[in-house]
Write a protein that holds these residues in place. Structure first.
Motif, short mmCIF file in Angstrom:
data_model
loop_
_atom_site.label_atom_id
_atom_site.label_comp_id
_atom_site.label_asym_id
_atom_site.label_seq_id
_atom_site.Cartn_x
_atom_site.Cartn_y
_atom_site.Cartn_z
N MET A 1 0.84 -1.20 0.00
CA MET A 1 0.00 0.00 0.00
C MET A 1 0.88 1.25 0.00
N PRO A 2 0.27 2.40 -0.32
CA PRO A 2 1.03 3.66 -0.28
C PRO A 2 1.57 3.91 1.13
N PRO A 3 2.67 4.69 1.25
CA PRO A 3 3.27 5.48 0.17
C PRO A 3 4.33 4.75 -0.66
N THR A 4 4.94 3.68 -0.15
CA THR A 4 6.04 3.05 -0.88
C THR A 4 5.60 1.83 -1.68
N ASN A 5 4.38 1.34 -1.40
CA ASN A 5 3.86 0.14 -2.09
C ASN A 5 4.82 -1.05 -1.97
N THR A 6 5.36 -1.23 -0.76
CA THR A 6 6.23 -2.39 -0.51
C THR A 6 5.52 -3.32 0.48
N ASN A 7 5.68 -3.07 1.77
CA ASN A 7 5.08 -4.00 2.74
C ASN A 7 4.24 -3.29 3.80
N GLU A 8 3.68 -2.12 3.45
CA GLU A 8 2.88 -1.39 4.43
C GLU A 8 1.69 -2.21 4.94
N GLY A 9 1.07 -2.98 4.05
CA GLY A 9 -0.06 -3.79 4.47
C GLY A 9 0.34 -4.87 5.45
N LEU A 10 1.50 -5.49 5.22
CA LEU A 10 2.00 -6.52 6.14
C LEU A 10 2.29 -5.91 7.50
N LEU A 11 2.97 -4.77 7.52
CA LEU A 11 3.29 -4.10 8.79
C LEU A 11 2.01 -3.69 9.52
N ALA A 12 1.03 -3.23 8.74
CA ALA A 12 -0.25 -2.86 9.34
C ALA A 12 -0.92 -4.07 9.98
N ALA A 13 -0.87 -5.20 9.28
CA ALA A 13 -1.47 -6.43 9.80
C ALA A 13 -0.79 -6.86 11.09
N GLN A 14 0.55 -6.79 11.12
CA GLN A 14 1.28 -7.18 12.32
C GLN A 14 0.97 -6.24 13.48
N ARG A 15 0.85 -4.97 13.19
CA ARG A 15 0.53 -4.00 14.24
C ARG A 15 -0.89 -4.23 14.77
N ILE A 16 -1.82 -4.50 13.88
CA ILE A 16 -3.20 -4.76 14.31
C ILE A 16 -3.26 -5.98 15.21
N ARG A 17 -2.54 -7.04 14.84
CA ARG A 17 -2.55 -8.25 15.67
C ARG A 17 -1.93 -7.99 17.04
N ALA A 18 -0.91 -7.11 17.08
CA ALA A 18 -0.25 -6.81 18.35
C ALA A 18 -1.12 -5.92 19.25
N GLU A 19 -1.78 -4.93 18.64
CA GLU A 19 -2.55 -3.97 19.41
C GLU A 19 -4.00 -4.37 19.60
N HIS A 20 -4.51 -5.20 18.70
CA HIS A 20 -5.92 -5.62 18.77
C HIS A 20 -5.98 -7.13 18.52
N PRO A 21 -5.55 -7.94 19.47
CA PRO A 21 -5.46 -9.39 19.25
C PRO A 21 -6.80 -10.05 18.96
N GLN A 22 -7.90 -9.36 19.23
CA GLN A 22 -9.22 -9.93 18.93
C GLN A 22 -9.59 -9.77 17.45
N VAL A 23 -8.81 -8.98 16.71
CA VAL A 23 -9.11 -8.72 15.30
C VAL A 23 -8.28 -9.65 14.41
N GLY A 24 -8.94 -10.42 13.56
CA GLY A 24 -8.23 -11.26 12.62
C GLY A 24 -7.74 -10.46 11.43
N VAL A 25 -6.72 -10.96 10.73
CA VAL A 25 -6.21 -10.27 9.54
C VAL A 25 -6.01 -11.27 8.41
#
Length: 233
Positions: free
Chosen positions: A52-76
């Motif tokens: 995803m923007p801005p670099t279109n590399t691994n922003e989505g993966l990092l976002a998924a990992q952060r969501i799992r860490a901060e909101h463990p009840q949310v699946g990704v």
């Protein structure tokens, strides 16, 4: 909740999910917007592109990992245009529960895609069979496969065949919790040895063209309302 910088693709996936009984709580075009929506809406599951923007590399993966860490009840569920074993293993090796990684062309198989989202929502996991098949093909190169137990290898082989966790449980007479534990162990062992795979030059390949993604999204948008499909094992 959906995150992808392509509005057409997002709308297509949203229609598929709505027609299969899901409520889409929101849509995001970048990681920052996604995090804000998760904080506000507290969804059951997030479906996000790996790039995803801005670099279109691994922003989505990092976002998924952060969501799992901060909101463990949310699946990704992370969607990728390429087979990227290293990224898939990063996502799955620590907490495989409520986590999935699929190639984007799986969205074109509506029943399979809907079943995967349901599985993650219920606490299961999913990984694209192409990723697992690639890991198995590297048997002679990656000694980490030799570290797998016989049971773990059996499970990995069934995953490469596209079997769901439920189907694996039934075939191997294991409980869902036991299968999830084995999946976590498998990807923990494979993590250090996994390497990214470049898209091959074969006609089939693992690259999903933008034209194909657009056709899939357009097909999803043209589905009749209320046409729910049952998931499969």
């Amino acid at each position: 909740m959906l995150a992808d910088d392509s509005v057409l693709f997002r709308e297509g996936v949203a229609r598929v999910l709505a027609d299969n009984g899901f409520v889409v709580a929101g849509q995001a075009g970048d990681a920052g917007e996604l995090h804000a929506l998760v904080e506000r809406e507290a969804p059951d599951v997030v479906v996000t592109d790996i790039r995803m923007p801005p670099t279109n590399t691994n922003e989505g993966l990092l976002a998924a990992q952060r969501i799992r860490a901060e909101h463990p009840q949310v699946g990704v569920l992370v969607l990728s245009q390429y087979v990227e074993t290293r990224q898939a293993i990063k996502l799955l090796q620590n907490t495989p529960q409520q986590v999935g990684y699929l190639l984007k062309d799986r969205v074109c198989d509506i029943a399979e895609f809907a079943d995967t989202v349901r599985r993650i929502t219920r606490g299961g996991s999913a990984i694209d069979p192409e990723v697992v098949a690639h890991l198995l093909r590297r048997r002679g190169e990656d000694s980490a496969l030799g570290d797998l137990t016989s049971r773990e290898h059996d499970i990995l082989t069934l995953m490469a065949q596209g079997r769901s966790n439920r189907a694996i449980c039934e075939q191997l007479f294991l409980s869902p919790k036991t299968v999830e534990t084995h999946v976590g162990s498998i990807f923990s062992k494979l993590g250090p040895a996994a390497r990214r795979r470049r898209p091959p030059a074969s006609p089939r390949g693992h690259h999903v063209s933008q034209e194909r993604l657009t056709r899939g999204a357009q097909a999803a948008l043209s589905l009749p309302a209320g046409g729910g499909l049952a998931g499969r094992s």
